[in-house]
Each structure stands twice: as structure tokens, then as C-alpha cells.
Design a protein around this motif. Structure first.
Motif, PDB file in Angstrom:
ATOM      1  N   PRO A   1     -16.371  42.023-155.036  1.00 37.94           N
ATOM      2  CA  PRO A   1     -17.381  42.781-155.770  1.00 37.94           C
ATOM      3  C   PRO A   1     -17.786  42.103-157.082  1.00 37.94           C
ATOM      4  O   PRO A   1     -18.869  42.345-157.614  1.00 37.94           O
ATOM      5  N   ALA A   2     -16.905  41.254-157.590  1.00 37.18           N
ATOM      6  CA  ALA A   2     -17.198  40.554-158.844  1.00 37.18           C
ATOM      7  C   ALA A   2     -16.479  39.202-158.826  1.00 37.18           C
ATOM      8  O   ALA A   2     -15.440  39.048-158.182  1.00 37.18           O
ATOM      9  N   VAL A   3     -17.053  38.273-159.530  1.00 40.44           N
ATOM     10  CA  VAL A   3     -16.471  36.938-159.649  1.00 40.44           C
ATOM     11  C   VAL A   3     -16.538  36.541-161.119  1.00 40.44           C
ATOM     12  O   VAL A   3     -17.551  36.770-161.783  1.00 40.44           O
ATOM     13  N   THR A   4     -15.457  35.979-161.624  1.00 38.98           N
ATOM     14  CA  THR A   4     -15.485  35.455-162.986  1.00 38.98           C
ATOM     15  C   THR A   4     -14.999  34.007-162.971  1.00 38.98           C
ATOM     16  O   THR A   4     -14.158  33.632-162.153  1.00 38.98           O
ATOM     17  N   ALA A   5     -15.548  33.248-163.869  1.00 37.54           N
ATOM     18  CA  ALA A   5     -15.135  31.857-164.012  1.00 37.54           C
ATOM     19  C   ALA A   5     -15.066  31.532-165.494  1.00 37.54           C
ATOM     20  O   ALA A   5     -15.888  32.020-166.280  1.00 37.54           O
ATOM     21  N   VAL A   6     -14.091  30.752-165.866  1.00 40.45           N
ATOM     22  CA  VAL A   6     -14.007  30.241-167.226  1.00 40.45           C
ATOM     23  C   VAL A   6     -14.299  28.750-167.134  1.00 40.45           C
ATOM     24  O   VAL A   6     -13.675  28.027-166.349  1.00 40.45           O
ATOM     25  N   VAL A   7     -15.265  28.344-167.913  1.00 44.54           N
ATOM     26  CA  VAL A   7     -15.710  26.956-167.875  1.00 44.54           C
ATOM     27  C   VAL A   7     -15.502  26.346-169.259  1.00 44.54           C
ATOM     28  O   VAL A   7     -15.910  26.921-170.266  1.00 44.54           O
ATOM     29  N   ASN A   8     -14.838  25.202-169.296  1.00 47.90           N
ATOM     30  CA  ASN A   8     -14.560  24.510-170.557  1.00 47.90           C
ATOM     31  C   ASN A   8     -15.584  23.407-170.753  1.00 47.90           C
ATOM     32  O   ASN A   8     -15.834  22.614-169.846  1.00 47.90           O
TER      33      ASN A   8
ATOM     34  N   GLY B   1     -12.374  37.035-154.804  1.00 44.89           N
ATOM     35  CA  GLY B   1     -11.798  37.947-153.824  1.00 44.89           C
ATOM     36  C   GLY B   1     -10.321  37.733-153.566  1.00 44.89           C
ATOM     37  O   GLY B   1      -9.724  36.741-153.980  1.00 44.89           O
ATOM     38  N   VAL B   2      -9.751  38.709-152.828  1.00 48.84           N
ATOM     39  CA  VAL B   2      -8.339  38.644-152.478  1.00 48.84           C
ATOM     40  C   VAL B   2      -8.126  38.594-150.965  1.00 48.84           C
ATOM     41  O   VAL B   2      -7.001  38.499-150.500  1.00 48.84           O
ATOM     42  N   LYS B   3      -9.218  38.668-150.201  1.00 56.07           N
ATOM     43  CA  LYS B   3      -9.131  38.588-148.738  1.00 56.07           C
ATOM     44  C   LYS B   3     -10.150  37.571-148.253  1.00 56.07           C
ATOM     45  O   LYS B   3     -11.237  37.436-148.805  1.00 56.07           O
TER      46      LYS B   3
END
Length: 189
Positions: free
Chosen positions: A49-56, A41-43
Motif C-alpha cells: 500500500p505504501a513504499v518508502t525509500a531513503v536516498v543519500n 511489501g512483505v509478500k
């Protein structure tokens, strides 16, 4: 004698039984996970509405990309969460022969650079390297990854890829000398 994947599992088990699960030794012998990017989010008072994560993942030799993804899916256990491989990932590093001519040449070079009183032993380089491009090639059955520095204590590991990353100036000079000596020793193979 070859080191087998079972030997690695025994070594990992020994670390765990000895209550030695400090971050650095554990990361050398096991697959590791690190969330490197996260977007939500931005607030502060609105659910995104959506969340993304990059996992190494740094995949240990006894694991595979497929086994890691299966483990993550099982751990999350939620079909609403999409898991996909976005990397140009390569298989984990092969285990090179620690008794072959290449290893003996590395051992000789280490002793020429840092002295004969050292115990030289195989070690997994946990960082990514260009060695992945040579894995499983007929002309390179054993690929040795090496970090040409000597660390005096585990405290020196703390700065790797972190704030104020550094090595000692004298060690930097020895590292350069090591690689020059290594190139000279290649004639012996």
C-alpha cells in the motif's frame, strides 16, 4: 588564483569527453546518489500500500540541496510521489584556497611523510566529515578535508565502506605519522 565552480564544470566535462566515467573518478567531481534504505511489501504476491525509500546524495560544490531536490522532482515527474528532505543536511563543501598558507602547510606535511617525488594536488573528499561544522565560520575561511593515506591504485578505493574495508598496515603507520607531523607543522602558520 582560486578554483571556481566553473573550473569544476570544465574538469567534469573533460572527464566525460575523455570517456572516463568510471565510478570512482566521476563520484569525486559530481553529485552522487545512492538508495540506502528501501521499505515496501512483505509478500511476494501482494502490492504494497505504501513504499518508502531513503536516498543519500553527496552534493558536489556546484550543486545545492535545492537544485538536487528540483532535479529529482523533474526526473520522477509524478505528483503522487512525495519527496522530502529528512536529513540534517549541510551545504556542499566550500572550495578552499589551494594557494593559501594552510594548503602549503598540508603540501609540506605530505612531502615530509610520503616523499618529495609526489604531485600534490587538491582533491574532493567525497565522504561526510566534521569539517561541515566549520564551513563558513569567520575563524576558518578555508577548511581542508584530507584523507591521510596514499593509495597505490584505484583498486584500493573499492574497499572503502564495503566488505572487508582495510588499508595496508604500513600505510596505517604512515597515516599516523602524517597527522603527528601535521600537528608539528601547525606552528609554522
Amino acid at each position: 588564483m582560486q578554483i571556481s565552480r566553473g573550473d569544476l564544470s570544465k574538469c567534469t566535462q573533460g572527464l566525460e569527453e575523455g570517456k572516463s566515467r568510471q565510478a570512482r573518478p566521476y563520484s569525486v567531481l559530481n553529485t552522487t546518489i545512492a538508495v540506502t534504505m528501501f521499505n515496501a511489501g512483505v509478500k511476494d504476491n501482494v502490492l504494497p500500500p505504501a513504499v518508502t525509500a531513503v536516498v543519500n546524495f553527496r552534493i558536489a560544490p556546484e550543486d545545492s540541496k535545492e537544485s538536487v531536490i528540483a532535479h529529482v522532482k523533474k526526473a520522477i515527474d509524478d505528483d503522487r510521489i512525495e519527496i522530502k528532505d529528512i536529513s540534517a543536511s549541510t551545504p556542499p563543501t566550500n572550495i578552499a584556497d589551494p594557494h593559501g598558507a594552510g594548503y602549503k602547510m598540508l603540501e609540506k606535511t605530505i612531502r615530509q611523510t610520503w616523499g618529495n617525488d609526489l604531485i600534490v594536488s587538491p582533491f574532493f573528499v567525497v565522504g561526510g566529515s566534521d569539517s561541515k561544522h566549520f564551513q563558513a565560520r569567520p575563524f576558518a575561511p578555508n577548511v581542508y578535508t584530507i584523507t591521510g593515506i596514499q593509495l597505490d591504485s584505484t583498486k584500493e578505493f573499492a574497499g572503502f565502506h564495503g566488505v572487508n574495508e582495510r588499508i595496508l598496515v604500513d600505510e596505517y603507520g604512515k597515516s599516523i605519522a602524517f597527522f603527528y607531523q601535521l600537528m608539528d607543522n601547525l606552528d609554522d602558520l
